[in-house]
Motif scaffolding. Structure first.
Motif, mmCIF file in Angstrom:
data_model
loop_
_atom_site.group_PDB
_atom_site.id
_atom_site.type_symbol
_atom_site.label_atom_id
_atom_site.label_comp_id
_atom_site.label_asym_id
_atom_site.label_seq_id
_atom_site.Cartn_x
_atom_site.Cartn_y
_atom_site.Cartn_z
ATOM 1 N N TYR A 84 0.794 -1.145 -0.028
ATOM 2 C CA TYR A 84 -0.152 0.101 -0.033
ATOM 3 C C TYR A 84 0.922 1.158 -0.035
ATOM 4 O O TYR A 84 1.753 1.497 1.083
ATOM 5 N N HIS A 85 0.747 2.104 -0.884
ATOM 6 C CA HIS A 85 1.801 3.113 -1.129
ATOM 7 C C HIS A 85 3.032 2.692 -0.670
ATOM 8 O O HIS A 85 3.806 1.908 -1.535
ATOM 9 N N HIS B 272 3.965 1.099 2.025
ATOM 10 C CA HIS B 272 4.274 0.189 3.038
ATOM 11 C C HIS B 272 3.851 -1.407 2.387
ATOM 12 O O HIS B 272 2.906 -1.426 1.652
ATOM 13 N N ALA C 144 2.408 -4.657 3.121
ATOM 14 C CA ALA C 144 1.545 -5.252 4.191
ATOM 15 C C ALA C 144 1.754 -6.759 4.270
ATOM 16 O O ALA C 144 1.662 -7.495 5.251
ATOM 17 N N PRO D 242 -0.088 -10.191 15.417
ATOM 18 C CA PRO D 242 -0.407 -8.798 16.272
ATOM 19 C C PRO D 242 -1.225 -8.021 15.275
ATOM 20 O O PRO D 242 -1.179 -8.291 14.108
ATOM 21 N N ASN D 243 -1.779 -6.997 15.841
ATOM 22 C CA ASN D 243 -2.438 -5.910 14.886
ATOM 23 C C ASN D 243 -1.602 -5.213 13.814
ATOM 24 O O ASN D 243 -0.451 -4.934 14.560
ATOM 25 N N GLY D 244 -1.824 -5.196 12.875
ATOM 26 C CA GLY D 244 -1.182 -4.481 11.764
ATOM 27 C C GLY D 244 -0.234 -5.507 11.227
ATOM 28 O O GLY D 244 0.553 -5.120 10.148
ATOM 29 N N ALA D 245 -0.198 -6.922 11.336
ATOM 30 C CA ALA D 245 0.605 -7.669 10.827
ATOM 31 C C ALA D 245 0.451 -7.806 9.314
ATOM 32 O O ALA D 245 1.260 -8.487 8.866
ATOM 33 N N GLY D 246 -0.776 -7.985 8.952
ATOM 34 C CA GLY D 246 -1.114 -8.224 7.441
ATOM 35 C C GLY D 246 -2.511 -9.549 7.253
ATOM 36 O O GLY D 246 -2.319 -9.621 6.319
ATOM 37 N N LYS D 247 -3.000 -9.792 8.213
ATOM 38 C CA LYS D 247 -3.823 -10.756 8.402
ATOM 39 C C LYS D 247 -5.175 -10.365 7.494
ATOM 40 O O LYS D 247 -5.335 -11.174 6.512
ATOM 41 N N THR D 248 -5.497 -9.392 7.808
ATOM 42 C CA THR D 248 -6.831 -8.682 6.893
ATOM 43 C C THR D 248 -6.315 -8.584 5.591
ATOM 44 O O THR D 248 -7.213 -8.846 4.508
ATOM 45 N N THR D 249 -5.219 -8.081 5.139
ATOM 46 C CA THR D 249 -4.732 -8.101 3.920
ATOM 47 C C THR D 249 -4.752 -9.492 3.178
ATOM 48 O O THR D 249 -5.257 -9.217 2.024
HETATM 49 P P1 ADP Z 1 -4.027 -7.162 10.593
HETATM 50 O O1 ADP Z 1 -5.343 -7.605 10.170
HETATM 51 O O2 ADP Z 1 -3.066 -8.140 10.861
HETATM 52 O O3 ADP Z 1 -4.334 -6.014 11.809
HETATM 53 P P2 ADP Z 1 -3.935 -5.426 8.151
HETATM 54 O O4 ADP Z 1 -3.638 -6.317 7.067
HETATM 55 O O5 ADP Z 1 -5.045 -4.868 8.521
HETATM 56 O O6 ADP Z 1 -3.235 -5.987 9.481
HETATM 57 O O7 ADP Z 1 -2.929 -4.274 8.036
HETATM 58 C C1 ADP Z 1 -1.503 -4.589 7.627
HETATM 59 C C2 ADP Z 1 -0.692 -3.173 7.304
HETATM 60 O O8 ADP Z 1 -1.356 -2.790 5.952
HETATM 61 C C3 ADP Z 1 -1.054 -2.143 8.263
HETATM 62 O O9 ADP Z 1 -0.030 -1.494 8.835
HETATM 63 C C4 ADP Z 1 -1.964 -1.360 7.836
HETATM 64 O O10 ADP Z 1 -2.179 -0.197 8.357
HETATM 65 C C5 ADP Z 1 -1.590 -1.192 6.218
HETATM 66 N N1 ADP Z 1 -2.853 -1.254 5.456
HETATM 67 C C6 ADP Z 1 -3.984 -2.082 5.513
HETATM 68 N N2 ADP Z 1 -5.151 -1.687 4.720
HETATM 69 C C7 ADP Z 1 -4.491 -0.633 3.943
HETATM 70 C C8 ADP Z 1 -5.141 0.483 2.958
HETATM 71 N N3 ADP Z 1 -6.085 -0.039 2.137
HETATM 72 N N4 ADP Z 1 -4.040 1.346 2.675
HETATM 73 C C9 ADP Z 1 -3.035 1.609 3.308
HETATM 74 N N5 ADP Z 1 -2.559 0.957 4.150
HETATM 75 C C10 ADP Z 1 -3.148 -0.302 4.459
#
Ligand code: ADP
Length: 321
Positions: free
Chosen positions: A16-17, A19, A21, A40-47
């Motif tokens: 993302y930009h 970063h 993920a 942990p939060n922000g690890a990349g799971k939701t991505t």
């Molecule tokens: P988790 O689900 O493990 O908490 P995420 O997958 O939501 O983590 O996020 C992983 C990283 O990618 C985080 O640093 C988050 O801020 C970044 N991120 C997630 N979605 C976006 C997006 N749409 N645009 C920019 N950064 C994103």
């Protein structure tokens, strides 16, 4: 030959930009497993989950569904319960459930039949004509669970499925998840609740800072982290016991059951074996039990994440100086 993995992610990169993920994440999800996606939060799971759901696409690498690249057709085979959930507040429960089931490709008749079965199973048939805004959080969660599973998906992705549920409903949903697994559904389960991971997952992946740091069957992961740690339950004097440890063993934990009874966790240093320790203490203490301890997922999570953060922190520290 039967396909062993429902999902195979190979060196997946998502940026993302500026970063990253997900950084070269490879995960294989065995068909029929309950697969814990941890981190942990922000690890990349939701991505990662969003990539499987085709809400977004990887920048590099590939994700295969039964060995075939993901296509739109696969969306019907997936059920996704996101952590952030929402139902249309003004609609009636049944009406909305019917709409969402049909979006997943079910005919009106099938949708009505399956939904009625689920509502009956959860003993909530009388909620059908209620407005969503009149439901409590827990009631809405139940409806959301039902609409996620109603089309009988082959792959179910549950993000913190127990949040908002009381212990009774948590147990109910847990049993339903196990029931779905018995019927052959593969379940990806993302949570911070390590107790529930211990209870229902058979495989896990731990992601930290966009990379996979542990992957495998949960029993193997636990074994790997349990190495050389023993719990000794004894009756006797704690000072006698600690003297026997000398420098050959490390005392990791001490639980005082009474003034003369203890449960201690020890780990031999270097080449020392637990036999030596037992020989040392056997004259001064009455041993009630000795067993190799099984690491808890909670401790594994904390330890593995701390270990994986270490070298990076060190580098940061050096750079900052
Ligand atoms: P988790 O689900 O493990 O908490 P995420 O997958 O939501 O983590 O996020 C992983 C990283 O990618 C985080 O640093 C988050 O801020 C970044 N991120 C997630 N979605 C976006 C997006 N749409 N645009 C920019 N950064 C994103």
């Amino acid at each position: 030959m039967a396909v062993k993995y429902i999902i195979k992610a190979h060196k997946v990169v998502k940026r993302y930009h500026n970063h990253t993920a997900l950084n070269k994440v490879s995960i294989k999800i065995p068909k029929g497993s309950i697969y814990g996606l941890l981190g942990p939060n922000g690890a990349g799971k939701t991505t990662f989950i969003r990539l499987i759901n085709q809400i977004s696409k990887p920048d590099k690498g590939e994700i295969l569904f039964y060995n075939k690249p993901l296509t739109e057709e696969h969306i019907q085979k997936i059920g996704y319960l996101p952590e952030e959930r929402g139902l249309y507040k003004k609609m009636k429960v049944g009406e909305q459930a019917m709409y969402l089931a049909q979006l997943k490709g079910m005919s009106k008749v099938e949708a009505k039949r399956n939904l009625t079965e689920w509502f009956d199973k959860f003993d909530i048939l009388d909620w059908w004509d209620k407005k969503v805004e009149d439901l409590s959080k827990g009631m809405a969660q139940k409806i959301q669970f039902i609409v996620t599973v109603v089309h009988e998906p082959e792959l179910l992705i549950l993000d913190e499925p127990f949040s908002g549920f009381d212990p009774i409903n948590t147990e109910l949903i847990k049993q339903e998840i196990l029931e779905l697994k018995k019927k052959g559904t593969t379940i990806i389960f993302s949570t911070h609740n390590m107790q529930s991971v211990e209870e229902i997952c058979d495989h896990i992946t731990l992601i930290n800072q966009s990379e996979t740091i542990i992957e495998g069957p949960i029993e193997e992961v636990k074994k790997q982290f349990s190495k050389n740690t023993y719990v000794i339950h004894f009756v006797g004097n704690m000072i006698t016991f600690t003297n026997a440890l000398w420098t050959g063993f490390e005392l990791l934990k001490k639980e005082e059951i009474s003034k003369t009874e203890y449960k201690v966790t020890v780990s031999p240093n270097g080449e020392n074996s637990i036999n030596e320790l037992i020989q040392n203490i056997i004259h001064g203490c009455k041993i009630k039990s000795v067993y190799e301890s099984s690491a808890k997922m909670h401790d594994i999570f904390i330890k593995a994440v701390a270990q994986s953060n270490e070298p990076k922190n060190l580098t940061k520290g050096i750079k900052n100086e």
